[in-house]
Every structure is written in structure tokens, then in C-alpha cells.
Design a protein around this motif. Structure first.
Motif, PDB file in Angstrom:
ATOM      1  N   LEU A 100      47.160  40.776  41.763  1.00 22.72           N
ATOM      2  CA  LEU A 100      48.104  39.720  41.402  1.00 22.72           C
ATOM      3  C   LEU A 100      47.435  38.345  41.436  1.00 22.72           C
ATOM      4  O   LEU A 100      47.650  37.507  40.547  1.00 22.72           O
ATOM      5  N   MET A 101      46.595  38.108  42.442  1.00 23.55           N
ATOM      6  CA  MET A 101      45.943  36.805  42.553  1.00 23.55           C
ATOM      7  C   MET A 101      44.854  36.613  41.495  1.00 23.55           C
ATOM      8  O   MET A 101      44.521  35.491  41.136  1.00 23.55           O
ATOM      9  N   THR A 102      44.322  37.701  40.972  1.00 25.57           N
ATOM     10  CA  THR A 102      43.409  37.587  39.831  1.00 25.57           C
ATOM     11  C   THR A 102      44.168  37.033  38.632  1.00 25.57           C
ATOM     12  O   THR A 102      43.666  36.167  37.900  1.00 25.57           O
ATOM     13  N   GLY A 103      45.393  37.525  38.450  1.00 28.92           N
ATOM     14  CA  GLY A 103      46.237  36.992  37.387  1.00 28.92           C
ATOM     15  C   GLY A 103      46.562  35.525  37.602  1.00 28.92           C
ATOM     16  O   GLY A 103      46.578  34.730  36.656  1.00 28.92           O
ATOM     17  N   LEU A 104      46.805  35.125  38.865  1.00 28.68           N
ATOM     18  CA  LEU A 104      47.116  33.731  39.153  1.00 28.68           C
ATOM     19  C   LEU A 104      45.897  32.839  38.899  1.00 28.68           C
ATOM     20  O   LEU A 104      46.027  31.733  38.352  1.00 28.68           O
ATOM     21  N   ALA A 105      44.714  33.306  39.293  1.00 29.06           N
ATOM     22  CA  ALA A 105      43.502  32.513  39.083  1.00 29.06           C
ATOM     23  C   ALA A 105      43.238  32.295  37.599  1.00 29.06           C
ATOM     24  O   ALA A 105      42.702  31.257  37.192  1.00 29.06           O
ATOM     25  N   CYS A 135      42.352  25.280  46.808  1.00 27.19           N
ATOM     26  CA  CYS A 135      42.128  26.033  48.049  1.00 27.19           C
ATOM     27  C   CYS A 135      41.635  27.448  47.766  1.00 27.19           C
ATOM     28  O   CYS A 135      41.898  28.008  46.701  1.00 27.19           O
ATOM     29  N   PRO A 136      40.950  28.044  48.731  1.00 32.81           N
ATOM     30  CA  PRO A 136      40.563  29.450  48.587  1.00 32.81           C
ATOM     31  C   PRO A 136      41.766  30.374  48.722  1.00 32.81           C
ATOM     32  O   PRO A 136      42.750  30.043  49.396  1.00 32.81           O
ATOM     33  N   VAL A 137      41.674  31.529  48.078  1.00 32.64           N
ATOM     34  CA  VAL A 137      42.743  32.531  48.087  1.00 32.64           C
ATOM     35  C   VAL A 137      42.134  33.884  48.428  1.00 32.64           C
ATOM     36  O   VAL A 137      41.084  34.255  47.885  1.00 32.64           O
ATOM     37  N   LEU A 138      42.778  34.610  49.318  1.00 29.31           N
ATOM     38  CA  LEU A 138      42.389  35.982  49.661  1.00 29.31           C
ATOM     39  C   LEU A 138      43.515  36.915  49.259  1.00 29.31           C
ATOM     40  O   LEU A 138      44.653  36.760  49.711  1.00 29.31           O
ATOM     41  N   GLY A 139      43.226  37.885  48.401  1.00 25.76           N
ATOM     42  CA  GLY A 139      44.212  38.879  48.004  1.00 25.76           C
ATOM     43  C   GLY A 139      43.782  40.265  48.425  1.00 25.76           C
ATOM     44  O   GLY A 139      42.637  40.664  48.195  1.00 25.76           O
ATOM     45  N   SER A 183      38.117  29.195  45.367  1.00 32.07           N
ATOM     46  CA  SER A 183      37.355  30.439  45.447  1.00 32.07           C
ATOM     47  C   SER A 183      38.345  31.577  45.642  1.00 32.07           C
ATOM     48  O   SER A 183      39.416  31.386  46.215  1.00 32.07           O
ATOM     49  N   LEU A 184      37.966  32.751  45.161  1.00 33.64           N
ATOM     50  CA  LEU A 184      38.880  33.897  45.167  1.00 33.64           C
ATOM     51  C   LEU A 184      38.209  35.085  45.836  1.00 33.64           C
ATOM     52  O   LEU A 184      37.171  35.564  45.369  1.00 33.64           O
ATOM     53  N   ALA A 185      38.789  35.538  46.946  1.00 28.50           N
ATOM     54  CA  ALA A 185      38.276  36.716  47.650  1.00 28.50           C
ATOM     55  C   ALA A 185      39.232  37.875  47.406  1.00 28.50           C
ATOM     56  O   ALA A 185      40.431  37.772  47.687  1.00 28.50           O
ATOM     57  N   LEU A 186      38.716  38.967  46.883  1.00 28.17           N
ATOM     58  CA  LEU A 186      39.516  40.139  46.546  1.00 28.17           C
ATOM     59  C   LEU A 186      39.068  41.310  47.412  1.00 28.17           C
ATOM     60  O   LEU A 186      37.882  41.664  47.425  1.00 28.17           O
ATOM     61  N   VAL A 187      40.005  41.911  48.115  1.00 32.05           N
ATOM     62  CA  VAL A 187      39.685  43.033  48.999  1.00 32.05           C
ATOM     63  C   VAL A 187      40.410  44.273  48.491  1.00 32.05           C
ATOM     64  O   VAL A 187      41.643  44.327  48.485  1.00 32.05           O
ATOM     65  N   ALA A 188      39.635  45.256  48.039  1.00 30.56           N
ATOM     66  CA  ALA A 188      40.192  46.518  47.523  1.00 30.56           C
ATOM     67  C   ALA A 188      41.268  46.258  46.479  1.00 30.56           C
ATOM     68  O   ALA A 188      42.340  46.859  46.515  1.00 30.56           O
ATOM     69  N   ALA A 189      40.979  45.365  45.541  1.00 32.75           N
ATOM     70  CA  ALA A 189      41.935  45.034  44.482  1.00 32.75           C
ATOM     71  C   ALA A 189      41.647  45.910  43.262  1.00 32.75           C
ATOM     72  O   ALA A 189      40.600  45.763  42.632  1.00 32.75           O
ATOM     73  N   PRO A 190      42.550  46.818  42.907  1.00 35.09           N
ATOM     74  CA  PRO A 190      42.275  47.700  41.758  1.00 35.09           C
ATOM     75  C   PRO A 190      42.271  46.918  40.453  1.00 35.09           C
ATOM     76  O   PRO A 190      43.068  45.996  40.258  1.00 35.09           O
ATOM     77  N   TRP A 191      41.381  47.316  39.537  1.00 27.68           N
ATOM     78  CA  TRP A 191      41.329  46.651  38.235  1.00 27.68           C
ATOM     79  C   TRP A 191      41.179  47.659  37.101  1.00 27.68           C
ATOM     80  O   TRP A 191      41.966  47.687  36.173  1.00 27.68           O
TER      81      TRP A 191
END
Length: 423
Positions: free
Chosen positions: A217-222, A206-210, A231-239
Motif C-alpha cells: 500500500l505504501m508503495t502505491g502512496l509513494a 518523512c521516512p515510511v516503513l510498510g 525514504s521508503l522501507a518495505l518489509v515482506a511487501a508482496p509485489w
């Protein structure tokens, strides 16, 4: 300078009234910040006239122009009196705004979402529908419902209208077990079972929005459970916490680290301590916000939205000590994600391991997460798209232009990924 409204008599008494809203938190900090600005204004005007002021680089040009305008002024006392009166008015307007907020009887509208799964003390909410399930993951720090704030300001409801079945993670309130967690625990022991649950319903990944920290955190999970993420949607996720445009919070991360060292061992981080950290990003923001709120029609949609958002921002729960330590030291101070050495599940998160399409939305105007920080991961991801929503950190998610700037582009990208998979 005299301010006729005494915060100890007015703002604090209203804070104790039945049905009042707590905030802004911590109250003493916001009051002292705003009032010190306006109490110092006359002294600043005197330094300007004397030619010995030191100004912020951003206003040097304005101050030079103002100095030139005042060069021929032969009535300095009148000018200083006008500055004092204007400063006094602004201080009073700020306090009036605070009191209007505290007296508001706002109650968050009931959501259509229903709890469907509980893992420890964390819950998963189902917004219903027959469409493709999508997991929505907020930050650990503020309440989950910024993704479902109120009618017309809910990305979850928007996704449902577009044919999706949103599921929203609620981290709060952490229980005894969660208060011992590090970030890996929240990712693998809480978010992963929730994603497994909706993937089982869907019969596929399934798609994930973080959003914000939730995106990191969801980048780590992916990276650890890529078979669950389509698919992974990241909104203002600091890296990258050492980005060329610096994180405002990084300036005070060492102070937070020292405060963490002084907390009793094992004690979670109090909500107000986290609020102090966020206030450090822009100490003048509350003054501007509440002076503007004081001028609004209390029954207007704009005023109701302000109260709803401010209530969300001032609602919190203790943050697990180990998770806080990791955020401050591993992220802000040591930039472990940006250097590729942040560990989840005992192994470093390698962005090249994330094979699904990734959409990275980050606005240029974000004061909390610089666009450069969020976009930094794009160069290491095999399949990444970047997008600028054209608003601020919170405004892009719930503001008046959220649908055009963020929600609609997000849905367009998600549907493109679905079409590509079906082809």
C-alpha cells in the motif's frame, strides 16, 4: 485410533470460560486439521509396509530410507501399534497445548504510544520523542500492534531508542465508511492524511516503513505522493504475485474468489474467512506450534511471547469487501502490481515514479511472501537496496533475532539516507 481428549468437551468448553483467549481461529478448522493428521498416521504406516503409499516429494528420500529399514521387520503389528501410540500422544499434546493457551490470562501490556490523530475510524499513534518522525504502516488484515507487540519485541520502541519519533497507523476497527473502501481509499483517504500530519510536524518529507500488505500500500502512496516520502522501507511487501517461487496463498485464491461471490452483496469479509486463507498456506502449522507450546514452562518468556503473538494473530476485524476483492483478484489472481497495471488514484502504479531511496527487506524463509515477489520491484526502482533478515514472515519483525536481522540494518540504512541528504 482413539484420542482420549475430546475437542468438543475440552477445547470448546475452555473457549467459553471467563477471561479465555479466542483462537486459534477458526477453532474447528485447526482441530480437524491436526487430529486428522494423527488419526491417519496408522493407515499411512500400513501403506508404507504394503509399498503402495504416495508421499510428498519433499519426503520421498526419507520414506525410501524408512522402507529399507523396515524391509527385514518381522513384527508388523508391533510397528503399527507403536505408530498408533505415538500418533495418539501427539494428538493429545496438541490438544493440551490448545487448552493451555485458552486458559492463559494474558493481557497485552499497555503501550507508551498516544493517539494523536483520527481520520474516519482509523487512528494514528505517537510514540513520542524529539527525533525524526517516521510513519509505520501494518497490514490491513491483522492488528497494528505487531509493530509494538510487547517490551523487547517492538520495532516502534526500538526506533524511538535510536532517535526516531515513530507514528503507527491503526486501521482497526473499520467504520461504516471504511467498510466501503477499496485499496486506493485506504491509501489516499487514510494513510496520506496521516503522513501529511507528521510531515507538517517535521517540516519536511518523512521516512515510511510498510510491513507486508502495508508495504505494498505504501508503495502505491509513494508513487502518488512522492513529495511526502523521504525514504521508503518495505518489509515482506508482496509485489510480483506470479514470481518463480509461487505464493502459497495463490493456490487457494480462486477458492477465496468463489467465496467472495457467494457473500451477500456489500458484506465485509469475516475475520474467520481470512484466517482460513492464511491457514491454507501451511495447514500443519498450528499442530506443530501448539504441541511445542504444551512443553514450555508457562511462566517462561518464550511461553509469554507465544501467547502474545498467537493472540495478535487471532485478533481481527472484518475486511472491507472492495479491498478484499482487489487483493484476491487484482493481486493474487491477475498480478496487477507485478504487471505494472495496479491502479491507485485512477492511474497505474509505475515504480519508476518513486524517486526516493527504497529498502526492501524480505527473507528467503518467508512462507507467506516469497522473497522473489518482494525483491521483484527492485529492478524497476531507480534507487533500491535489498536485504535478507534471515527469519520468517513474522519472526523477522518480532522474533529473538529481529534486532540483529531487521531492526538494526533498517536503522543503519535510514541513517545513511539522512546523512546523504545532509551532505
Amino acid at each position: 485410533m482413539k484420542v482420549s481428549l475430546d475437542p468438543s468437551e475440552k477445547a470448546q468448553s475452555q473457549a467459553m470460560s471467563p477471561g479465555s483467549i479466542k483462537g486459534p481461529r477458526p477453532m474447528a478448522l485447526h482441530l480437524s486439521n491436526a487430529l486428522s493428521i494423527w488419526r491417519e498416521a496408522p493407515a499411512g504406516a500400513e501403506r508404507l509396509l504394503a509399498g503402495n503409499g504416495v508421499w510428498h516429494p519433499d519426503v520421498n528420500g526419507d520414506m525410501t530410507a524408512l522402507t529399507e529399514c523396515l524391509a527385514d521387520l518381522d513384527n508388523h503389528p508391533r510397528f503399527l501399534k507403536a505408530v498408533e501410540e505415538r500418533a495418539n500422544n501427539r494428538a493429545e499434546n496438541f490438544l493440551n497445548g490448545i487448552n493451555r493457551y485458552l486458559q492463559n490470562t494474558y493481557t497485552r501490556p499497555e503501550s507508551d504510544a498516544q493517539p494523536c490523530l483520527k481520520v474516519g475510524s482509523c487512528e494514528l499513534f505517537d510514540f513520542g520523542g524529539d527525533g525524526q518522525p517516521i510513519l509505520l504502516v501494518p497490514s490491513l488484515v491483522n492488528p497494528h500492534y505487531v509493530l509494538d507487540l510487547m517490551p523487547g519485541r517492538s520495532v516502534a520502541q526500538y526506533l524511538r531508542r535510536q532517535g526516531y519519533r515513530p507514528f503507527l497507523v491503526k486501521w482497526f476497527d473499520p467504520g461504516e465508511e471504511e467498510l466501503t473502501f477499496g485499496l486506493s481509499d485506504f491509501i489516499l483517504k487514510r494513510a496520506k492524511p496521516m503522513l501529511e500530519y507528521i510531515c507538517k510536524l517535521a517540516g519536511r518529507a518523512c521516512p515510511v516503513l510498510g510491513y507486508c500488505m502495508g508495504g505494498t500500500l505504501m508503495t502505491g502512496l509513494a508513487a502518488r505522493a512522492g513529495d511526502l516520502v523521504s525514504s521508503l522501507a518495505l518489509v515482506a511487501a508482496p509485489w510480483d504475485f506470479a514470481s518463480e517461487v509461487p505464493h502459497a496463498g495463490r493456490r487457494y485464491a480462486h477458492v477465496m474468489a468463489e467465496l467472495l461471490d457467494r457473500l451477500p452483496e456489500g458484506m465485509p469479509v469475516p475475520t474467520d474467512m481470512m484466517q482460513v486463507f492464511f491457514t491454507s498456506v501451511d495447514p500443519t502449522l498450528s499442530d506443530r506450534k501448539f504441541r511445542r507450546f504444551a512443553e514450555l514452562d508457562g511462566n517462561s518468556e518464550e511461553a509469554q511471547f507465544f501467547v502474545a503473538l498467537e493472540t495478535w494473530a487471532n485478533t481481527g476485524a472484518p475486511l472491507a469487501r472492495n479491498a478484499a476483492e482487489e487483493c484476491i483478484r487484482a493481486w493474487y489472481l491477475n498480478n496487477e502490481p507485478g504487471r505494472g497495471v495496479w491502479h491507485v488514484g485512477g492511474k497505474p502504479v509505475n515504480l519508476a515514479d518513486i524517486r526516493c531511496p527504497v529498502w526492501i527487506a524480505a527473507p528467503k524463509k518467508d512462507r507467506l511472501v516469497p522473497q522473489d515477489s518482494a525483491f521483484a520491484m527492485a529492478k524497476y526502482l531507480p534507487n533500491a537496496t535489498t536485504h535478507d533478515p534471515g527469519a520468517g514472515h513474522v519472526g523477522m519483525m518480532v522474533g529473538s533475532r529481529a534486532e540483529a536481522g531487521l531492526w538494526a540494518p533498517l536503522v543503519g540504512w535510514l541513517k545513511n539516507q539522512e546523512a546523504a541528504c545532509a551532505a
